[in-house]
Design an enzyme around this catalytic site. Structure first.
Site, PDB file in Angstrom:
ATOM      1  CD  GLN A 133      45.473  43.674  35.169  1.00  0.00           C
ATOM      2  OE1 GLN A 133      46.121  43.919  34.155  1.00  0.00           O
ATOM      3  NE2 GLN A 133      45.616  44.414  36.268  1.00  0.00           N
ATOM      4  CB  CYS A 169      44.812  43.490  45.453  1.00  0.00           C
ATOM      5  SG  CYS A 169      45.326  45.156  45.833  1.00  0.00           S
ATOM      6  CG  ASP A 195      38.250  41.617  37.854  1.00  0.00           C
ATOM      7  OD1 ASP A 195      38.563  42.492  37.029  1.00  0.00           O
ATOM      8  OD2 ASP A 195      38.740  41.558  38.996  1.00  0.00           O
ATOM      9  CG  HIS A 231      42.127  42.660  42.432  1.00  0.00           C
ATOM     10  ND1 HIS A 231      41.457  43.529  43.247  1.00  0.00           N
ATOM     11  CD2 HIS A 231      43.299  43.263  42.124  1.00  0.00           C
ATOM     12  CE1 HIS A 231      42.190  44.621  43.425  1.00  0.00           C
ATOM     13  NE2 HIS A 231      43.311  44.488  42.756  1.00  0.00           N
ATOM     14  CE  LYS A 240      43.727  47.684  37.248  1.00  0.00           C
ATOM     15  NZ  LYS A 240      44.955  47.763  38.035  1.00  0.00           N
TER      16      LYS A 240
HETATM   17  N1  PMP Z   1      40.579  43.304  39.392  1.00  0.00           N
HETATM   18  C1  PMP Z   1      41.775  43.124  38.848  1.00  0.00           C
HETATM   19  C2  PMP Z   1      42.064  41.823  38.149  1.00  0.00           C
HETATM   20  C3  PMP Z   1      42.739  44.134  38.921  1.00  0.00           C
HETATM   21  O1  PMP Z   1      43.942  43.962  38.367  1.00  0.00           O
HETATM   22  C4  PMP Z   1      42.415  45.338  39.583  1.00  0.00           C
HETATM   23  C5  PMP Z   1      43.446  46.447  39.738  1.00  0.00           C
HETATM   24  N2  PMP Z   1      44.677  46.016  40.219  1.00  0.00           N
HETATM   25  C6  PMP Z   1      41.157  45.480  40.126  1.00  0.00           C
HETATM   26  C7  PMP Z   1      40.252  44.443  40.015  1.00  0.00           C
HETATM   27  C8  PMP Z   1      40.724  46.732  40.825  1.00  0.00           C
HETATM   28  O2  PMP Z   1      40.709  47.772  39.913  1.00  0.00           O
HETATM   29  P1  PMP Z   1      40.568  49.287  40.404  1.00  0.00           P
HETATM   30  O3  PMP Z   1      41.571  49.464  41.488  1.00  0.00           O
HETATM   31  O4  PMP Z   1      40.882  50.080  39.181  1.00  0.00           O
HETATM   32  O5  PMP Z   1      39.158  49.459  40.859  1.00  0.00           O
END
Ligand code: PMP
Length: 409
Positions: free
Chosen positions: A199, A365, A196, A117, A222
């Site tokens: 998920q 993203c 990370d 991401h 999440k």
């Molecule tokens: N890493 C992953 C794998 C994600 O899915 C997300 C959120 N889409 C993020 C990082 C970023 O998370 P946040 O926007 O809650 O900081």
């Protein structure tokens, strides 16, 4: 069947015909979370760790107890290893701005994967540019799983950071973390491993202490908690040697006219008034999921994906990204990315919305991944504890309808 009753989620109760299939972006919140936040403000609102009066002690106690609950939920025996931040993005930036900035020098390298991401990818890309270090990207196999041999070939004695997503948000594939950790420890003994967990925290039973990584970043929203709160779990010894991230109230031990000294971990990293109410809300979400049982959450989601993936691939013109054979479900979690031939994902999402089916369309993203897929966007359906067969059927029905619209049938 859903695993958790929709009635536990006020928004879903209010929208009975909504098929919410965008939980990977943010999950709906159970009532217990909203109640916990409200109770904090109604019963214990004071600035934690500041006041010498009973109400402040109560706020402090609830804030600390939230830390204990969340750390336990993620398998960290020591709650002091949990630093509260706004979410995964901030957790990643914290590590890069502290341990990363100190640890990466010119000529070193940082290894990430093509699945990352932007919160991880861009953060480490920038850290390497600033340090004049190399940014190395582990590529994917043709089936879109991580090419572990290529990953291994990028590791060496100058690798200072390895950042890997536990579960890809765009493809829903679970990374082989144990295998990757063993490779890093053998080939790149000076590397910090940053996982990370945005998920994975909502979908897999996570045992931070057993993962063998140095850091684990996650977002509360999440997993059914509020937005604006998340955490960084870190190895205590590392957290203790790291410089502060931000400076300000409560992160100091003493402030001299010329120099200051820092508070202990985790407070060293939590400058300013903490988001205590949302920490309490996140703890309520963790308790809610613990009540359901994370093994059951995992089993429920795999069963749903076993229905969802074939329901999609049965539709002419639909391609699901990533492996779809029987063995693939052991490494699938939460989200499924797919294409409908001749349809832009955004148009598809708009048509699905008319049928009350909310999915995500975009690059998620993950532009580096989209480039490798040769697309600018995909459609993504993602499930959680309140998702059930009715949502899968509604999705398949709406995609079939969209197929007819785009084919001009
Ligand atoms: N890493 C992953 C794998 C994600 O899915 C997300 C959120 N889409 C993020 C990082 C970023 O998370 P946040 O926007 O809650 O900081």
């Amino acid at each position: 069947m859903t695993l958790a009753p929709r009635a536990d989620f006020p928004l879903l109760e209010r929208h009975p015909s909504l098929h919410y299939l965008d939980s990977a972006a943010t999950a709906q919140k159970p009532r217990v979370v909203l109640d916990a936040i409200r109770a904090f403000y109604e019963e214990a609102n004071a600035n934690p760790r500041r006041g010498a009066y009973a109400l402040s002690f109560e706020a402090t106690q609830r804030y600390w107890s939230a830390r204990e609950t969340i750390a336990r939920f993620l398998g960290a025996a020591d709650p002091e290893c949990l630093v509260f931040v706004r979410g995964t993005t901030e957790a990643m930036n914290l590590v890069a701005a502290t341990a990363g900035r100190e640890g990466i020098s010119a000529g070193d390298n940082v290894v990430v994967t093509a699945l990352e991401h932007h919160a991880s990818f861009v953060t480490w890309q920038r850290a390497t540019i600033e340090a004049n270090a190399q940014f190395r990207i582990a590529e994917l196999r043709p089936d879109l799983t991580l090419d572990v041999e290529h990953f291994a070939s990028l590791l060496d004695a100058r690798t200072k950071v390895v950042a890997v997503t536990h579960v890809s948000n765009a493809l829903g594939l679970v990374s082989p973390v144990a295998e990757l950790v063993a490779l890093v420890r053998r080939r790149a003994p000076r590397a910090m491993i940053v996982l990370d967990g945005a998920q994975s925290a909502p979908h897999l039973p996570v045992q931070f202490d057993a993962l063998g990584v140095d850091f684990y970043a996650f977002s509360g929203h999440k997993l059914g908690g509020p937005m604006g709160i998340g955490g960084l779990l870190g190895r205590k010894a590392l957290l203790e040697t790291m410089p502060p991230y931000q400076t300000g109230g409560d992160m100091i031990e003493s402030v001299g006219d010329q120099v200051s000294t820092w508070n202990t971990v985790p407070f060293k990293f939590e400058a300013g008034t903490p988001n205590a109410a949302d920490a309490v809300g996140l703890a309520a979400a963790c308790e809610y999921l613990t009540g359901l049982g994370m093994a059951r959450v995992r089993a429920h989601e795999v069963a749903l994906l076993r229905a969802l993936v074939p329901a999609l691939t049965a539709i002419e013109g639909v391609t699901v990204h990533g492996p779809t054979d029987d063995a693939a479900f052991a490494m699938r979690s939460g989200a499924v990315s797919f294409e409908l031939a001749e349809a832009h994902p955004h148009d598809l999402a708009t048509i699905l919305d008319q049928a009350g089916v909310a999915i995500r369309a975009g690059h998620h993203c993950c532009q580096p991944l989209m480039r490798r897929l040769g697309v600018s966007a995909t459609a993504r359906a993602s499930v959680f504890v309140y998702s059930g067969e009715a949502d899968v059927a509604a999705l398949a029905g709406a995609v079939r309808h969209a197929r007819a619209v785009f084919a001009g049938d």
